[in-house]
Design a protein around this motif. Structure first.
Motif, mmCIF file in Angstrom:
data_model
loop_
_atom_site.group_PDB
_atom_site.id
_atom_site.type_symbol
_atom_site.label_atom_id
_atom_site.label_comp_id
_atom_site.label_asym_id
_atom_site.label_seq_id
_atom_site.Cartn_x
_atom_site.Cartn_y
_atom_site.Cartn_z
ATOM 1 N N HIS A 73 8.155 7.024 -1.162
ATOM 2 C CA HIS A 73 8.790 8.071 -0.356
ATOM 3 C C HIS A 73 10.242 7.692 -0.114
ATOM 4 O O HIS A 73 10.532 6.582 0.339
ATOM 5 N N LEU A 74 11.160 8.603 -0.399
ATOM 6 C CA LEU A 74 12.583 8.406 -0.117
ATOM 7 C C LEU A 74 12.979 9.320 1.035
ATOM 8 O O LEU A 74 12.799 10.535 0.965
ATOM 9 N N TRP A 75 13.544 8.714 2.088
ATOM 10 C CA TRP A 75 13.972 9.452 3.275
ATOM 11 C C TRP A 75 15.498 9.446 3.321
ATOM 12 O O TRP A 75 16.115 8.387 3.379
ATOM 13 N N ALA A 107 0.831 -1.204 0.000
ATOM 14 C CA ALA A 107 0.000 0.000 0.000
ATOM 15 C C ALA A 107 0.866 1.255 0.000
ATOM 16 O O ALA A 107 0.518 2.264 -0.626
ATOM 17 N N GLN A 108 1.978 1.216 0.725
ATOM 18 C CA GLN A 108 2.930 2.326 0.782
ATOM 19 C C GLN A 108 4.338 1.754 0.750
ATOM 20 O O GLN A 108 4.577 0.657 1.263
ATOM 21 N N VAL A 109 5.277 2.520 0.186
ATOM 22 C CA VAL A 109 6.686 2.139 0.202
ATOM 23 C C VAL A 109 7.512 3.336 0.661
ATOM 24 O O VAL A 109 7.405 4.433 0.096
ATOM 25 N N HIS A 110 8.328 3.117 1.695
ATOM 26 C CA HIS A 110 9.242 4.125 2.204
ATOM 27 C C HIS A 110 10.656 3.559 2.129
ATOM 28 O O HIS A 110 10.919 2.480 2.676
ATOM 29 N N LEU A 111 11.548 4.264 1.469
ATOM 30 C CA LEU A 111 12.945 3.856 1.360
ATOM 31 C C LEU A 111 13.774 4.748 2.275
ATOM 32 O O LEU A 111 13.820 5.965 2.094
ATOM 33 N N ALA A 112 14.419 4.139 3.282
ATOM 34 C CA ALA A 112 15.188 4.883 4.273
ATOM 35 C C ALA A 112 16.679 4.690 4.021
ATOM 36 O O ALA A 112 17.180 3.563 4.099
#
Length: 217
Positions: free
Chosen positions: A185-187, A159-164
């Motif tokens: 989202h890229l953090w 549902a969501q993808v965050h790359l840390a």
């Protein structure tokens, strides 16, 4: 893709990143891993602001308080091996999360500077409909992040993808902006100057996996 640069405003995060870079500190592997762990905690807090929450009532000794709990099903997935310490920091905040692990490495078929990214081993839960947080300390070319994302997307639809990531090169950020969906989202804890001729981040910090766990063959 939405990019979040966390070092734009001074905070304790910049202090932890500075210690990661310091050659006078890097000889202490436990301290290096601990700083990655603490950076993971800071990034988890920032990522948490973009999650979904459900209202809840909590009973205290003196009454009832209306509050909120995370409604998303979170999966923390690290790119082996350098991502392990960062993974633990994320997990200390998302303590109910499921976990996944994917291997990705630079393969030099001609024993020169040319390399291909090989993503092989994968041990992950079902990611479909869940919030995926991918942890990898270094974003150089962006090829590894893209390869792992595509490998996971072959089977699952999060549902969501965050790359840390901790340290990023502008070239890698630009590559991911071109090759990953707008919804990702890229953090980034710290953005560096450029990649050198060997595609290493400058000024960077060296090989995060070696500094955390020892030199590999």
């Amino acid at each position: 893709m939405t990019v979040h640069y966390l070092s734009e405003n001074n905070s304790i995060l910049n202090h932890f990143v500075a210690q990661l870079r310091d050659v006078g500190v890097q000889g202490d592997r436990m301290r290096f891993r601990q700083n990655l762990h603490r950076i993971g905690e800071v990034m988890a807090y920032e990522i948490s602001k973009n999650l979904h929450y459900a209202p809840a009532a909590v009973t205290t000794p003196l009454g009832v308080k209306e509050t909120a709990f995370i409604a998303d099903e979170v999966v923390v997935c690290s790119i082996l091996r350098a991502g392990l310490a960062l993974h633990e920091g994320l997990l200390s905040f998302f303590d109910g999360a499921e976990n996944g692990f994917v291997s990705a490495y630079r393969h030099h078929p001609n024993n020169d500077d040319y390399f291909e990214i090989v993503a092989e081993y994968m041990a992950v839960p079902n990611l479909t409909g869940k919030t995926l947080i991918l942890a990898d300390p270094m974003l150089a070319t962006g090829f590894s992040a893209e390869a792992v994302y595509k490998k996971l997307a072959e089977k699952f639809t999060p549902a969501q993808v965050h790359l840390a990531v901790v340290i990023a090169a502008p070239e890698g950020v630009a590559y991911l902006q071109e090759h990953l969906p707008d919804s990702v989202h890229l953090w980034v804890a710290s953005l560096d100057s450029h990649l050198n001729e060997k595609k290493y981040i400058v000024p960077g910090l060296g090989d995060a996996g070696d500094l955390a766990y020892g030199v590999k063959l």
